[in-house]
Scaffold this motif. Structure first.
Motif, PDB file in Angstrom:
ATOM      1  N   PHE A 184     -38.876 -81.987  -4.141  1.00  0.00           N
ATOM      2  CA  PHE A 184     -37.566 -81.929  -4.964  1.00  0.00           C
ATOM      3  C   PHE A 184     -36.434 -80.926  -4.234  1.00  0.00           C
ATOM      4  O   PHE A 184     -35.437 -80.496  -4.723  1.00  0.00           O
ATOM      5  CB  PHE A 184     -37.837 -81.181  -6.337  1.00  0.00           C
ATOM      6  CG  PHE A 184     -38.865 -82.193  -6.996  1.00  0.00           C
ATOM      7  CD1 PHE A 184     -38.347 -83.324  -7.361  1.00  0.00           C
ATOM      8  CD2 PHE A 184     -39.971 -81.919  -7.543  1.00  0.00           C
ATOM      9  CE1 PHE A 184     -39.284 -84.418  -7.680  1.00  0.00           C
ATOM     10  CE2 PHE A 184     -41.061 -82.468  -8.478  1.00  0.00           C
ATOM     11  CZ  PHE A 184     -40.464 -83.874  -8.384  1.00  0.00           C
ATOM     12  N   THR A 185     -36.701 -80.479  -2.978  1.00  0.00           N
ATOM     13  CA  THR A 185     -35.726 -79.762  -2.212  1.00  0.00           C
ATOM     14  C   THR A 185     -35.504 -80.257  -0.933  1.00  0.00           C
ATOM     15  O   THR A 185     -34.510 -80.778  -0.732  1.00  0.00           O
ATOM     16  CB  THR A 185     -36.505 -78.086  -2.080  1.00  0.00           C
ATOM     17  OG1 THR A 185     -37.590 -78.317  -1.514  1.00  0.00           O
ATOM     18  CG2 THR A 185     -36.649 -77.498  -3.432  1.00  0.00           C
ATOM     19  N   ILE A 186     -36.504 -80.130   0.009  1.00  0.00           N
ATOM     20  CA  ILE A 186     -36.127 -80.687   1.357  1.00  0.00           C
ATOM     21  C   ILE A 186     -36.066 -82.294   1.110  1.00  0.00           C
ATOM     22  O   ILE A 186     -34.936 -82.704   1.886  1.00  0.00           O
ATOM     23  CB  ILE A 186     -37.454 -80.439   2.091  1.00  0.00           C
ATOM     24  CG1 ILE A 186     -37.718 -78.830   2.389  1.00  0.00           C
ATOM     25  CG2 ILE A 186     -37.347 -80.984   3.639  1.00  0.00           C
ATOM     26  CD1 ILE A 186     -39.123 -78.540   2.993  1.00  0.00           C
ATOM     27  N   ALA A 231     -44.980 -78.195   1.584  1.00  0.00           N
ATOM     28  CA  ALA A 231     -43.401 -78.604   1.300  1.00  0.00           C
ATOM     29  C   ALA A 231     -42.909 -79.523   2.385  1.00  0.00           C
ATOM     30  O   ALA A 231     -42.190 -80.488   2.122  1.00  0.00           O
ATOM     31  CB  ALA A 231     -42.497 -77.363   1.179  1.00  0.00           C
ATOM     32  N   VAL A 232     -43.182 -79.366   3.764  1.00  0.00           N
ATOM     33  CA  VAL A 232     -42.506 -80.197   4.781  1.00  0.00           C
ATOM     34  C   VAL A 232     -43.070 -81.457   4.920  1.00  0.00           C
ATOM     35  O   VAL A 232     -42.438 -82.432   5.057  1.00  0.00           O
ATOM     36  CB  VAL A 232     -42.512 -79.139   5.957  1.00  0.00           C
ATOM     37  CG1 VAL A 232     -42.270 -80.052   7.289  1.00  0.00           C
ATOM     38  CG2 VAL A 232     -41.957 -77.752   6.160  1.00  0.00           C
ATOM     39  N   ALA A 233     -44.463 -81.388   4.613  1.00  0.00           N
ATOM     40  CA  ALA A 233     -45.252 -82.770   5.048  1.00  0.00           C
ATOM     41  C   ALA A 233     -45.073 -83.412   3.981  1.00  0.00           C
ATOM     42  O   ALA A 233     -44.797 -84.923   4.090  1.00  0.00           O
ATOM     43  CB  ALA A 233     -46.808 -82.376   5.226  1.00  0.00           C
ATOM     44  N   VAL A 234     -45.076 -83.352   2.785  1.00  0.00           N
ATOM     45  CA  VAL A 234     -44.972 -84.341   1.561  1.00  0.00           C
ATOM     46  C   VAL A 234     -43.625 -84.951   1.398  1.00  0.00           C
ATOM     47  O   VAL A 234     -43.505 -85.829   1.067  1.00  0.00           O
ATOM     48  CB  VAL A 234     -45.393 -83.607   0.311  1.00  0.00           C
ATOM     49  CG1 VAL A 234     -45.101 -84.405  -0.870  1.00  0.00           C
ATOM     50  CG2 VAL A 234     -47.145 -83.139   0.354  1.00  0.00           C
ATOM     51  N   SER A 235     -42.392 -83.648   1.650  1.00  0.00           N
ATOM     52  CA  SER A 235     -41.239 -84.360   1.521  1.00  0.00           C
ATOM     53  C   SER A 235     -40.884 -85.489   2.736  1.00  0.00           C
ATOM     54  O   SER A 235     -39.978 -86.236   2.207  1.00  0.00           O
ATOM     55  CB  SER A 235     -40.220 -83.173   1.618  1.00  0.00           C
ATOM     56  OG  SER A 235     -40.352 -82.366   3.095  1.00  0.00           O
ATOM     57  N   ALA A 236     -41.492 -85.209   3.865  1.00  0.00           N
ATOM     58  CA  ALA A 236     -41.516 -86.147   4.948  1.00  0.00           C
ATOM     59  C   ALA A 236     -42.172 -87.638   4.575  1.00  0.00           C
ATOM     60  O   ALA A 236     -41.729 -88.601   5.047  1.00  0.00           O
ATOM     61  CB  ALA A 236     -42.042 -85.631   6.143  1.00  0.00           C
ATOM     62  N   MET A 237     -42.897 -87.340   3.835  1.00  0.00           N
ATOM     63  CA  MET A 237     -43.767 -88.570   3.456  1.00  0.00           C
ATOM     64  C   MET A 237     -43.024 -89.799   3.154  1.00  0.00           C
ATOM     65  O   MET A 237     -43.348 -90.936   3.175  1.00  0.00           O
ATOM     66  CB  MET A 237     -44.956 -88.452   2.573  1.00  0.00           C
ATOM     67  CG  MET A 237     -46.327 -87.657   3.574  1.00  0.00           C
ATOM     68  SD  MET A 237     -47.635 -87.110   2.285  1.00  0.00           S
ATOM     69  CE  MET A 237     -48.750 -86.457   3.405  1.00  0.00           C
ATOM     70  N   ILE A 238     -41.949 -89.475   2.392  1.00  0.00           N
ATOM     71  CA  ILE A 238     -41.053 -90.648   1.532  1.00  0.00           C
ATOM     72  C   ILE A 238     -39.844 -91.029   2.614  1.00  0.00           C
ATOM     73  O   ILE A 238     -39.161 -91.874   2.249  1.00  0.00           O
ATOM     74  CB  ILE A 238     -40.664 -90.136   0.543  1.00  0.00           C
ATOM     75  CG1 ILE A 238     -39.474 -88.992   0.425  1.00  0.00           C
ATOM     76  CG2 ILE A 238     -41.680 -89.546  -0.479  1.00  0.00           C
ATOM     77  CD1 ILE A 238     -38.756 -88.489  -0.829  1.00  0.00           C
ATOM     78  N   LEU A 239     -39.901 -90.426   3.864  1.00  0.00           N
ATOM     79  CA  LEU A 239     -38.741 -90.840   4.682  1.00  0.00           C
ATOM     80  C   LEU A 239     -39.258 -91.910   5.482  1.00  0.00           C
ATOM     81  O   LEU A 239     -40.306 -91.721   6.444  1.00  0.00           O
ATOM     82  CB  LEU A 239     -38.182 -89.642   5.359  1.00  0.00           C
ATOM     83  CG  LEU A 239     -37.566 -88.670   4.658  1.00  0.00           C
ATOM     84  CD1 LEU A 239     -37.208 -87.271   5.358  1.00  0.00           C
ATOM     85  CD2 LEU A 239     -36.579 -89.242   3.617  1.00  0.00           C
ATOM     86  N   PRO A 240     -38.621 -93.212   5.709  1.00  0.00           N
ATOM     87  CA  PRO A 240     -39.098 -94.014   6.715  1.00  0.00           C
ATOM     88  C   PRO A 240     -38.866 -93.349   8.035  1.00  0.00           C
ATOM     89  O   PRO A 240     -38.128 -92.778   8.495  1.00  0.00           O
ATOM     90  CB  PRO A 240     -37.885 -95.207   6.688  1.00  0.00           C
ATOM     91  CG  PRO A 240     -37.513 -95.104   5.228  1.00  0.00           C
ATOM     92  CD  PRO A 240     -37.222 -93.483   4.915  1.00  0.00           C
TER      93      PRO A 240
END
Length: 314
Positions: free
Chosen positions: A237-239, A169-178
């Motif tokens: 869809f959350t973090i 959850a933490v890693a995948v959500s961070a992947m879309i943040l520059p």
């Protein structure tokens, strides 16, 4: 209407993003900026909501196919499918290679990661302003969280399914943040080496199953891979939405937190190398040149990427 060449180009852009996502310190979001798809990616991800998911699932019934097709277009589904295929291909390939390097060249590999992380932090520090108590508190909080977690998680967190779910959850959500690397957060959580090995064995298990050589590896690795992917879906869809909201409401403080998180995470590769050296009996003085040389290479890669993305605003 997009042609085959456009879809192949998009797939290759996904491969570039996935390659970046798979190594700590380089953000897939930064690659998305460089190749010009970041805004479309964010729009597509944030367009996915429970209502549209229900409409897509309802398409299993023939009467609902037209509405399901409309929902698929509303979330830019074709774009997401092709891009995710490219990302997935690269992540699997790169992690399999990293698993080999961690087994055979751990000092140089973690040194390379250290350089990636350090250069990423240095590049992003120019966007951070610590001129208010709120921003200073955010920076201290981010640094402390990553620094403490980098020492604790590597030695204390087991790779149980709940931990893998949270890591996904933490890693995948961070992947879309520059600027923020999902793999870096896996290192901080002490799950990067475990997941790279798991993915490598999972691929081997699929190949073995296809050739009829047994499915023990597939059976062993399927639960953690599924837990990680499920966590990733929840995280996106959350973090990811929460961070996007924080950036829109308190951009400076949020950036201070995220960049300080990266700075604090510099401890993680050093801790991992120290563990390996204690196991092998090799002193730091002997390993330091390899670590430093690889770090220079990692830093150079980030600086090259930054040169191509420096003029892009987000």
């Amino acid at each position: 209407m997009a042609g085959l060449r456009d879809w192949v180009t998009l797939y290759l852009k996904g491969v570039a993003m996935g390659s970046a996502d798979a190594v700590p310190g380089v953000s897939g979001g930064t690659i998305a900026l460089i190749v010009g798809i970041y805004e479309r990616l964010i729009a597509a991800v944030t367009a996915v909501d429970p209502s549209r998911i229900r409409r897509l699932l309802a398409g299993l019934h023939p009467d609902n196919i037209p509405d399901a097709r409309a929902a698929f277009h509303e979330i830019d589904g074709a774009f997401l499918v092709v891009l995710l295929a490219g990302i997935g291909t690269a992540v699997i390939a790169v992690l399999s290679g990293v698993d080999y390097l961690l087994d055979t060249r751990p000092v140089a590999t973690y040194g390379f990661f250290f350089g990636l992380i350090a250069a990423s932090a240095a590049v992003l520090l120019g966007d951070v302003e610590l001129d208010t108590p709120r921003r200073k508190a955010a920076a201290i909080g981010g640094f402390s969280l990553a620094f403490l977690a980098s020492g604790y998680a590597s030695t204390a967190l087991a790779s149980s399914l709940p931990v893998v779910f949270v890591a996904g959850a933490v890693a995948v959500s961070a992947m879309i943040l520059p600027g923020v690397s999902g793999s870096l957060l896996l290192v901080v959580l002490g799950q990067y080496e475990y997941m790279s090995g798991t993915v490598s064995r999972f691929v081997d298990g699929i190949a073995g199953f296809a050739l009829g050589n047994g499915s023990d590896a597939l059976t062993e690795t399927l639960p953690p891979v599924a837990a990680f992917l499920l966590g990733g879906v929840v995280g996106v869809f959350t973090i990811a939405h929460a961070v996007k909201y924080a950036l829109s409401r308190a951009r400076a403080a949020t950036l201070a937190f995220l960049v300080s998180l990266i700075v604090g995470a510099l401890r993680a590769p050093v801790v991992e190398v120290s563990i390996r050296l204690s196991e092998s009996g090799e002193p730091w003085s002997a390993a330091a040149p390899r670590f430093a040389l690889a770090a220079v290479g990692g830093a150079a890669l980030v600086l090259v990427l930054d040169r191509y993305s420096a003029a892009i605003e987000y």
